[in-house]
Design an enzyme around this catalytic site. Structure first.
Site, PDB file in Angstrom:
ATOM      1  N   SER A 129     -49.541  30.614  25.436  1.00 61.99           N
ATOM      2  CA  SER A 129     -50.320  29.707  24.922  1.00 61.99           C
ATOM      3  C   SER A 129     -51.353  30.182  23.682  1.00 61.99           C
ATOM      4  O   SER A 129     -51.417  31.226  23.635  1.00 61.99           O
ATOM      5  CB  SER A 129     -51.398  29.200  26.227  1.00 61.99           C
ATOM      6  N   TYR A 153     -58.449  31.060  32.606  1.00 59.78           N
ATOM      7  CA  TYR A 153     -57.192  30.627  32.137  1.00 59.78           C
ATOM      8  C   TYR A 153     -56.617  31.342  30.892  1.00 59.78           C
ATOM      9  O   TYR A 153     -55.557  31.880  30.885  1.00 59.78           O
ATOM     10  CB  TYR A 153     -57.327  29.069  31.686  1.00 59.78           C
TER      11      TYR A 153
END
Length: 336
Positions: A129, A153
């Site tokens: 990501s 995250y």
């Protein structure tokens, strides 16, 4: 469509997720034999509601179950792996870091170790990501920048990314890594995300809500472009061993604030009211977008859709999903 995929055995982890369903659809269109690893049965997922699930082999289980993964890879003679399974919501990661670390980090090493023991696996694409970069002072982000996530995250993606690189370097595992911005498009049923949440609010004639102050800047990447990018990378990886361990940013290379994307959607849907700004977001990166120069240069990749085209397709998908009448059809009915 490339004949590369015809009759090839392909595993998609996280197939019931947002990107997973689109990727499975495109793989089936390319005549691949698709195996889906699914943990939870999500009836509203595009994988189920469009009956794609009936055209694939489905294995139920957890991504951290290495024994299951080794059985799956061996029995289905898997040649290509797309590793998408993850806990993908920043807010959930902040509230539940341990389950996020388990899914995103342990799940990645379990899969890669299973692949290392499976000699037929010829290419693996691991979904990282843009959040793996953490917050950088220089924009846009390039693949040469360090991975320095700080919040749960972001850290989980930094770790999974580095683990994938480690398996490529240490064991010559044929793995490459994608780093994408914020996906949007039809099929995203996480209504807390800005694009689907805004569209649903407008269809309901409700004021759209913005969790942040509206000034967070992101890289919005259309889901159909993402699925095509993943397939291109896997194909190139199988042909060029030099790509092993490489990471690629995929991006439209444009930066939009949350407020700007909401206003774009509102304008396309003819909604006059301003959004309501809640200013509740925390532990999130404030400003990021990606350079896709490496993907353009090494893979010959470019997005297929402009943001205007992609938003129109997205709104149309949600109109059907929410069973909202098309405005043109309404006008025609009223004129009769």
């Amino acid at each position: 469509m490339s004949s590369h995929w015809r009759d090839r055995s392909v595993l998609v982890t996280g197939a019931s997720g947002f990107l997973g369903a689109w990727l499975v659809r495109d793989l089936l269109g390319a005549e691949a034999n698709v195996v889906c690893l699914v943990r939870d049965w999500v009836p509203q997922s595009e994988l189920f509601r469009s009956n794609i699930i009936e055209k694939v082999s489905t294995v139920r289980g957890d991504i951290a179950d290495q024994g299951l993964l080794e059985r799956l890879l061996g029995e289905y003679e898997v040649e290509v792996v797309f590793h998408l399974a993850a806990q993908t919501i920043v807010g959930i990661a902040n509230r539940n870091p341990v389950s996020t670390f388990s899914a995103n980090i342990e799940g990645t090493w379990s899969l890669l170790e299973a692949c290392r023991r499976s000699p037929k696996v010829a290419s693996i694409v691991v979904a990282s990501s843009d959040k793996a970069y953490g917050e950088q002072e220089v924009l846009p982000y390039t693949e040469a920048m360090p991975l320095q996530g700080k919040h749960p995250y972001d850290v989980s993606k930094s770790c999974a990314d580095l683990i994938a690189q480690s398996y490529a370097v240490t064991y010559a595992l044929p793995v490459a890594i994608t780093r994408c911005g914020n996906f949007y498009g039809g099929g995203d049923l996480n209504w807390n995300r800005v694009v689907p949440g805004t569209i649903r609010s407008i269809f309901r004639d409700e004021q759209p809500l913005i969790r942040s102050d509206g000034q967070f800047v992101r890289d919005y990447f259309y889901i159909e472009d993402a699925a095509a990018a993943y397939m291109l990378l896997a194909e190139r990886l199988s042909q060029d061993p030099a790509l092993r361990g490489s990471a690629f940013n995929f991006s439209n290379e444009s930066q939009l604030s949350v407020l700007e994307i909401v206003k774009l959607i509102s304008a396309k849907m003819g909604f006059p009211r301003e959004p309501r700004i809640l200013n509740e977001a925390c532990n999130e990166i404030r400003h990021q977008y990606l350079s896709a120069e490496r993907a353009r240069t090494l893979l010959g990749w470019k997005p297929q859709f402009t943001i205007d085209e992609a938003l129109e397709r997205t709104i149309s998908w949600y109109r059907t999903f929410l069973e909202m009448p098309d405005p043109v059809s309404q006008m025609r009915m009223a004129a009769r």
